[in-house]
Design a protein around this motif. Sequence first.
Motif, PDB file in Angstrom:
ATOM      1  N   PRO A  52      44.436  31.118  49.946  1.00 22.55           N
ATOM      2  CA  PRO A  52      44.120  31.886  51.162  1.00 22.55           C
ATOM      3  C   PRO A  52      42.645  31.747  51.513  1.00 22.55           C
ATOM      4  O   PRO A  52      41.793  31.523  50.651  1.00 22.55           O
ATOM      5  CB  PRO A  52      44.453  33.330  50.759  1.00 22.55           C
ATOM      6  N   LYS A 438      49.919  37.184  49.784  1.00 24.30           N
ATOM      7  CA  LYS A 438      48.586  36.778  50.218  1.00 24.30           C
ATOM      8  C   LYS A 438      48.047  37.624  51.366  1.00 24.30           C
ATOM      9  O   LYS A 438      46.850  37.542  51.665  1.00 24.30           O
ATOM     10  CB  LYS A 438      48.609  35.308  50.658  1.00 24.30           C
ATOM     11  N   SER A 455      45.519  41.133  46.569  1.00 23.53           N
ATOM     12  CA  SER A 455      44.757  40.609  47.706  1.00 23.53           C
ATOM     13  C   SER A 455      43.608  41.551  48.070  1.00 23.53           C
ATOM     14  O   SER A 455      42.471  41.107  48.292  1.00 23.53           O
ATOM     15  CB  SER A 455      45.680  40.395  48.908  1.00 23.53           C
ATOM     16  N   SER A 481      51.427  30.977  44.513  1.00 22.32           N
ATOM     17  CA  SER A 481      51.672  30.360  45.822  1.00 22.32           C
ATOM     18  C   SER A 481      51.909  28.862  45.749  1.00 22.32           C
ATOM     19  O   SER A 481      52.316  28.268  46.758  1.00 22.32           O
ATOM     20  CB  SER A 481      50.477  30.632  46.749  1.00 22.32           C
TER      21      SER A 481
END
Length: 504
Positions: A52, A438, A455, A481
Amino acid sequence: LPEMLLNTTLLMLGVGATTLALGTTLAWLVTTYTFPGVKLIEWMLVLPVALPGYILGYVSMSLFDYAGPVQTQLRAWLGPDFELFEFRSLPGAIFVLSLALYPYVYLLARAAFREQSAAQRDAARAAGLSDRAIFWRVALPLARPSLAAGVALALMETLTDFAVVRYFNVVTLSEGVVRLWIIQMDRDAAVQLASLLMMMALGIVLIERRLRSRARYYQLGGHSRPIAPIRLSGPRVVAALVGPLALLFVAFGLPVAQLAQWAVAEMASAEPGTLDATFGQYLFNTLALSLGAALFVVAVALGIAYALRPRGSQAKANAVLRFLAHLATLGYAIPGAVVALGVLLLLAPLNETVLAWTGGAVLLSASVVGLLYGYLVRFLAIGFSGVEASLEKVTPNMEMAARSLGAAPARVLTRVHLPLMRTGVLAALLLVFVDTLKELPVTMFLRPFGMETLSVWTYMLASESAWQAAAVPALTIVLASVGPALLLIRLSRSGAQNNWETRL
């Protein structure tokens, strides 16, 4: 406000141009040419999507800033007077966001180039066009709808970002919304900025649709002869390997290695039991919210898709219902901060009624209910596109046969549709799960009091320059991820390009 508008516009122009150039070039390379390692590189080029922006941003800042190891080593090689551009600036933010978002363009461009027919390029060569001319005059125009969709997705993510621009001291509309709402507590000004931000997001969608509607781009599909890749040799092989690998090293390899080093150091220096208790609780919160959001979003998406399915002699689904369904999936095109503010403003009037009914025991605006509703608005497009595509592949004859045998609609769904849709449903569940994992703005605005997630924990620590402490949750998010990131390329390989365009 003028500075916010200018910075937001420049940021979007820079990220849009960079992601378009990177994604298109890399997609053309792996689909048109063959060389040793091309299959592995084709898969690896999607890995940066697992990082991210709010994680890649602070890691890149520590690596490439003036006091970071990269510039320090360059000064040792090139002399003490050597200095790159001021990294904590607008160009630095464009650099980071482009590295994080180019896979959106790459995936759609790769699918578009792969679907093109060899007959089209053979005809172009017979007309005397060179490979470069074929790219500009044949392949690129045919891929224009996919390129427009990919760039629009990257711009949506750029518009919703407030963490990277805050790291790099760039004032944008999204950062202004967060600052006004949370820090300065100026709710009216925050709502006004959010409205402007939403208008810009919808403007991007309308421009993208307009660009694609002005012309039609037909290409041969189905059983047409696929394109035979051109084999590279000599120095061209070296160039084809060095370029993508260098990009992957900067965008994924180096940041992940730095995160791993920090995580090991943090775990070694933490007080016994302190990190375990905090990390375990935040990990549980994150996984529970992500799993709940995935199940909730896909269940709603399945209900909408099933309601739109033509039945019996009906030639097509109700046009009004289909319009409402597509309107409901526009949430992905709206920045996360705007979605969060909209949910807060919607639930605020209901709080007094609910509090009166429950005697003050239930609060909607800062609760799991409000948070799940925010996730539904934000990610319904992802769940709906996967579920709808899978449901469309089930022939109506199978449903009619089951109904003729006396099966109720619920039994037809569980015994006929769901078994045939399991791949699409599982993919939608996984993608919503990871996007929720995320997600930062919706979670930060709508989470219940006292509930932290990985996050939010990562962003809070990174914004205080506690980079080593932020590495443990950040690395956990990245590792979780990677698998779905590789799933994206499998979806694009199977021709799921249109599914991704529906996320807009």
